[in-house]
Design an enzyme around this catalytic site. Structure first.
Site, PDB file in Angstrom:
ATOM      1  CG  ASP A  53      52.172   4.318  16.878  1.00 15.08           C
ATOM      2  OD1 ASP A  53      53.014   4.889  17.328  1.00 15.08           O
ATOM      3  OD2 ASP A  53      51.162   3.174  17.417  1.00 15.08           O
ATOM      4  CE  LYS A 109      55.282  10.007  17.810  1.00 12.39           C
ATOM      5  NZ  LYS A 109      54.117   9.885  18.059  1.00 12.39           N
ATOM      6  N   GLY A 137      57.864   3.690  19.122  1.00 12.27           N
ATOM      7  CA  GLY A 137      58.182   3.595  18.446  1.00 12.27           C
ATOM      8  C   GLY A 137      58.103   4.134  16.725  1.00 12.27           C
ATOM      9  CG  HIS A 138      59.332   7.444  17.087  1.00  7.47           C
ATOM     10  ND1 HIS A 138      60.392   8.308  17.763  1.00  7.47           N
ATOM     11  CD2 HIS A 138      58.355   7.043  17.219  1.00  7.47           C
ATOM     12  CE1 HIS A 138      59.794   8.677  18.720  1.00  7.47           C
ATOM     13  NE2 HIS A 138      58.050   8.051  18.364  1.00  7.47           N
ATOM     14  CB  THR A 139      58.588   2.169  11.355  1.00  9.09           C
ATOM     15  OG1 THR A 139      58.435   1.903  12.605  1.00  9.09           O
ATOM     16  CG2 THR A 139      59.845   1.830  10.308  1.00  9.09           C
ATOM     17  NE  ARG A 193      59.463  14.805  46.772  1.00  2.48           N
ATOM     18  CZ  ARG A 193      58.301  15.950  47.028  1.00  2.48           C
ATOM     19  NH1 ARG A 193      59.209  16.661  47.439  1.00  2.48           N
ATOM     20  NH2 ARG A 193      57.310  14.790  47.465  1.00  2.48           N
ATOM     21  CD  GLN A 220      54.571   8.016  24.350  1.00  4.93           C
ATOM     22  OE1 GLN A 220      55.245   9.347  24.849  1.00  4.93           O
ATOM     23  NE2 GLN A 220      55.273   6.887  23.669  1.00  4.93           N
ATOM     24  CB  THR A 259      53.810  -4.159  22.072  1.00  8.82           C
ATOM     25  OG1 THR A 259      52.745  -3.292  21.088  1.00  8.82           O
ATOM     26  CG2 THR A 259      54.226  -3.448  23.042  1.00  8.82           C
ATOM     27  NE  ARG A 302      50.529  -3.196  22.950  1.00  5.05           N
ATOM     28  CZ  ARG A 302      49.617  -2.680  23.647  1.00  5.05           C
ATOM     29  NH1 ARG A 302      49.273  -2.959  24.490  1.00  5.05           N
ATOM     30  NH2 ARG A 302      50.706  -0.954  24.185  1.00  5.05           N
ATOM     31  CE  LYS A 303      44.070  -6.643  13.176  1.00  2.00           C
ATOM     32  NZ  LYS A 303      43.361  -8.263  12.968  1.00  2.00           N
ATOM     33  CB  THR A 343      52.058  10.131  -0.815  1.00  5.25           C
ATOM     34  OG1 THR A 343      53.390  10.436  -0.969  1.00  5.25           O
ATOM     35  CG2 THR A 343      51.386  11.817  -0.542  1.00  5.25           C
TER      36      THR A 343
HETATM   37  P1  GDP Z   1      55.034   7.544  15.402  1.00  6.91           P
HETATM   38  O1  GDP Z   1      55.509   6.275  16.587  1.00  6.91           O
HETATM   39  O2  GDP Z   1      54.150   8.918  15.164  1.00  6.91           O
HETATM   40  O3  GDP Z   1      57.003   7.457  14.579  1.00  6.91           O
HETATM   41  O4  GDP Z   1      54.890   5.651  14.279  1.00  6.91           O
HETATM   42  P2  GDP Z   1      55.415   5.059  13.469  1.00  6.91           P
HETATM   43  O5  GDP Z   1      56.521   4.802  12.951  1.00  6.91           O
HETATM   44  O6  GDP Z   1      55.016   3.799  15.011  1.00  6.91           O
HETATM   45  O7  GDP Z   1      53.531   4.346  12.243  1.00  6.91           O
HETATM   46  C1  GDP Z   1      53.674   5.378  11.753  1.00  6.91           C
HETATM   47  C2  GDP Z   1      53.722   3.818  10.206  1.00  6.91           C
HETATM   48  O8  GDP Z   1      53.261   4.328   9.211  1.00  6.91           O
HETATM   49  C3  GDP Z   1      55.480   3.529  10.164  1.00  6.91           C
HETATM   50  O9  GDP Z   1      55.516   2.026   9.744  1.00  6.91           O
HETATM   51  C4  GDP Z   1      56.014   4.036   9.082  1.00  6.91           C
HETATM   52  O10 GDP Z   1      56.943   4.037   8.032  1.00  6.91           O
HETATM   53  C5  GDP Z   1      54.686   4.184   8.335  1.00  6.91           C
HETATM   54  N1  GDP Z   1      54.104   5.405   7.234  1.00  6.91           N
HETATM   55  C6  GDP Z   1      54.768   7.373   7.957  1.00  6.91           C
HETATM   56  N2  GDP Z   1      54.026   8.242   7.057  1.00  6.91           N
HETATM   57  C7  GDP Z   1      53.599   7.330   6.179  1.00  6.91           C
HETATM   58  C8  GDP Z   1      52.911   7.500   4.903  1.00  6.91           C
HETATM   59  O11 GDP Z   1      52.983   8.429   3.935  1.00  6.91           O
HETATM   60  N3  GDP Z   1      51.790   6.460   4.176  1.00  6.91           N
HETATM   61  C9  GDP Z   1      52.110   4.900   4.682  1.00  6.91           C
HETATM   62  N4  GDP Z   1      51.452   4.072   4.539  1.00  6.91           N
HETATM   63  N5  GDP Z   1      53.116   4.492   5.755  1.00  6.91           N
HETATM   64  C10 GDP Z   1      53.933   5.657   6.281  1.00  6.91           C
HETATM   65  P1  IMO Z   2      54.444   6.624  19.825  1.00  9.62           P
HETATM   66  O1  IMO Z   2      55.786   7.693  19.993  1.00  9.62           O
HETATM   67  C1  IMO Z   2      50.992   4.503  20.265  1.00  9.62           C
HETATM   68  C2  IMO Z   2      50.024   3.753  24.781  1.00  9.62           C
HETATM   69  C3  IMO Z   2      49.977   2.110  25.407  1.00  9.62           C
HETATM   70  C4  IMO Z   2      48.726   2.502  25.950  1.00  9.62           C
HETATM   71  C5  IMO Z   2      49.241   3.736  26.737  1.00  9.62           C
HETATM   72  C6  IMO Z   2      49.991   3.550  28.029  1.00  9.62           C
HETATM   73  O2  IMO Z   2      55.134   5.569  18.722  1.00  9.62           O
HETATM   74  O3  IMO Z   2      53.759   7.347  18.733  1.00  9.62           O
HETATM   75  P2  IMO Z   2      52.702   3.388  28.851  1.00  9.62           P
HETATM   76  O4  IMO Z   2      53.853   1.826  28.283  1.00  9.62           O
HETATM   77  O5  IMO Z   2      53.190   4.703  27.906  1.00  9.62           O
HETATM   78  O6  IMO Z   2      52.474   3.504  30.332  1.00  9.62           O
HETATM   79  O7  IMO Z   2      51.464   3.645  27.998  1.00  9.62           O
HETATM   80  O8  IMO Z   2      49.795   4.578  25.867  1.00  9.62           O
HETATM   81  N1  IMO Z   2      51.556   4.261  23.873  1.00  9.62           N
HETATM   82  C7  IMO Z   2      51.273   4.403  22.930  1.00  9.62           C
HETATM   83  N2  IMO Z   2      50.404   4.367  21.555  1.00  9.62           N
HETATM   84  N3  IMO Z   2      51.824   5.107  19.930  1.00  9.62           N
HETATM   85  C8  IMO Z   2      53.157   5.003  20.863  1.00  9.62           C
HETATM   86  O9  IMO Z   2      54.215   6.251  21.323  1.00  9.62           O
HETATM   87  C9  IMO Z   2      53.083   5.394  22.596  1.00  9.62           C
HETATM   88  N4  IMO Z   2      53.451   4.911  23.523  1.00  9.62           N
HETATM   89  C10 IMO Z   2      52.144   4.454  24.764  1.00  9.62           C
HETATM   90  O10 IMO Z   2      49.782   1.283  24.218  1.00  9.62           O
HETATM   91  O11 IMO Z   2      47.885   2.536  25.971  1.00  9.62           O
HETATM   92 MG    MG Z   3      55.184   4.564  17.138  1.00 10.54          MG
END
Ligand code: GDP
Ligand code: IMO
Ligand code: MG
Length: 429
Positions: A13, A16, A40-42, A142, A222, A299, A301-302, A412
């Site tokens: 998170d 990416k 989960g990529h936003t 396998r 991840q 999920t 989750r916080k 940013t």
């Molecule tokens: P990923 O899993 O690595 O693709 O990251 P996620 O998308 O799960 O979480 C990153 C969160 O931070 C998303 O809600 C993005 O929209 C947000 N985000 C990404 N870059 C920035 C940034 O530079 N500043 C802020 N405030 N939010 C960002």
């Molecule tokens: P992105 O690509 C953050 C964490 C889970 C758990 C552990 C194992 O969005 O960065 P799994 O379901 O893979 O067997 O869970 O890995 N986890 C992540 N945490 N970002 C992710 O993906 C994650 N994918 C798995 O929360 O701790």
């Molecule tokens: Mg993510």
């Protein structure tokens, strides 16, 4: 032609998706090489927010996108994601998406097993319950089904029978009913025609791209601290997330992965269980979480929050194979009077400059901090280095010093356009 591989350098998170979407404008192809819909990529672009789990983030810019053989694919989830994007006005056609024929399928029985184990375990991993671990187990064992198996439906019942022979023993141990093989055959037979047009060869796509001189972006999910070998085992995911996996998980030479960009959040977060030396359980952690909107995309989750840990990132630069950093969420630190950076750990009276491998020791290390003055100005939405306050620049420079790695991109805000390019990762180094 230079390629770029993007991986997460902390616990996931890091942003990416945002960075890959931004970079994909400079590439012709985007390839996922591990993980599954635990990711989960936003992405925020043109006033719209997109949430992706399985689809490579290149789809937003309409780039040819490959789900490589190293990914585990829940086919229903993939179809849902395609339908969701369709509703948002993005058509995912076979001209855009290729699903590797040798990618392993995640089935309902994997999700069920993941959840049963988590619910029964005295020490939970905190998985996403998407069936990722059980699917990778079947791959290594396998006995997994792969995408190509959807192209030969006559042979499917025997393959499922073999798989269920293993799973039903596990299910009986949990006291649940055997998996219904006939129902699984039926539901896979129903979706097979929808997926068939996308099924192809990752390695051949990539070889053709190489011959045509196309630029490829390899998209990690991840992060290195969740890597099955190099992460905080056992609190990890079930795949290799390091840059080297891009080669194996897509079917290319290790020399083809190009420059490796590690995505680094300006502080640290983690979802799920496991050690987190700089975690802040009080008001400061809450503030980081609120300002950074740190709730999981998958999920809900916080996310746990804490200060930047340079010990960890220095280590993941080495184990992950990172050449340069994309630093994200600098804006979240706006307004903190002081900011802390972890520079070492204390363990049993000793100072460590790395995270020890033992899970018990990882849980016991305490951070050594240095403190920096924060900045009161806003960096949110800054699009040039010149717009950054002096103390924010000092902070970025200190991260570079401590991790031994240059910041190549700076983000940013969530918006695609709020990205500062310090050096172009696609340009040959
Ligand atoms: P990923 O899993 O690595 O693709 O990251 P996620 O998308 O799960 O979480 C990153 C969160 O931070 C998303 O809600 C993005 O929209 C947000 N985000 C990404 N870059 C920035 C940034 O530079 N500043 C802020 N405030 N939010 C960002
Ligand atoms: P992105 O690509 C953050 C964490 C889970 C758990 C552990 C194992 O969005 O960065 P799994 O379901 O893979 O067997 O869970 O890995 N986890 C992540 N945490 N970002 C992710 O993906 C994650 N994918 C798995 O929360 O701790
Ligand atoms: Mg993510």
């Amino acid at each position: 032609m230079a390629n770029v591989t993007v991986i997460g350098a902390q616990w996931g998170d890091e942003g990416k998706g945002k960075i890959i979407d931004w970079l994909s404008n400079r590439a012709q192809m985007v390839v996922r090489f591990q993980g599954g819909n635990n990711a989960g990529h936003t992405i925020v672009a043109n006033g719209k927010t997109y949430k992706l789990s399985l689809l490579p983030s290149g789809v937003i810019q309409g780039k040819r996108s490959i789900i490589g053989n190293g990914v585990v694919v829940d086919p229903w989830s993939l179809l849902d994601e395609i339908a969701r994007l369709d509703a948002a006005g993005l058509k995912i056609t076979p001209e855009i998406l290729v699903l590797a024929e040798n990618a392993v399928l995640v089935l309902p029985l994997h999700r069920e097993l993941d959840a049963m184990r988590e619910d029964a375990a005295p020490q939970k991993i905190g998985t996403t319950k998407r069936g990722i671990g059980p699917a990778y187990e079947d791959k290594v064992g396998r006995r997994a089904l792969r995408a190509i198996d959807l192209m030969d439906l006559a042979a499917l019942p025997a393959k499922i029978e073999r798989l269920l022979a293993h799973h039903n023993i596990l299910r009986r141990g949990f006291g649940v009913a055997d998996a219904d093989g006939a129902a699984l055959v039926k539901s896979l037979t129903e979706i097979a025609p929808k997926l068939a047009p996308f099924i192809g060869s990752s390695w051949r796509e990539l070889h053709a791209a190489k011959l045509a001189g196309k630029r490829v972006l390899f998209e990690g999910a991840q992060a290195v601290l969740l890597d099955i070998d190099h992460g905080t085992y056992p609190f990890v995911t079930s795949s290799n997330t390091v840059a080297g996996q891009a080669a194996a998980g897509a079917g290319v030479s290790p020399r083809a992965i190009g420059t490796v960009l590690g995505i680094v959040k300006s502080y640290t977060t983690r979802v799920g269980e496991g050690p987190f030396p700089t975690e802040l359980k009080g008001a400061t952690g809450e503030k980081l979480g609120e300002r950074g909107k740190e709730f999981g995309t998958v999920t809900g989750r916080k996310r746990r929050c804490g200060w930047f840990d340079s010990v960890l990132v220095r280590q993941t630069v080495i184990t992950g194979g990172i050449d340069g950093i994309a630093l994200t969420k600098l804006d979240v630190l706006d307004g903190f009077p002081t900011i802390r950076i972890c520079t070492a750990y204390q363990l049993d009276g000793k100072t460590l400059d790395y995270l020890p491998a033992d899970a018990g020791a990882q849980a016991r290390v305490t951070p050594v901090y240095e403190e920096m003055e924060g900045w009161s100005e806003s960096t949110q939405g800054a699009r040039s280095w010149a717009q950054l306050p002096a103390n924010a620049i000092k902070y970025v420079r200190r991260i570079e010093e401590l991790t031994g790695t240059q910041v190549s991109l700076l983000s940013t805000s969530p918006d695609r356009d709020d990205t500062i390019m310090v050096s172009d990762p696609f340009v040959d180094r």
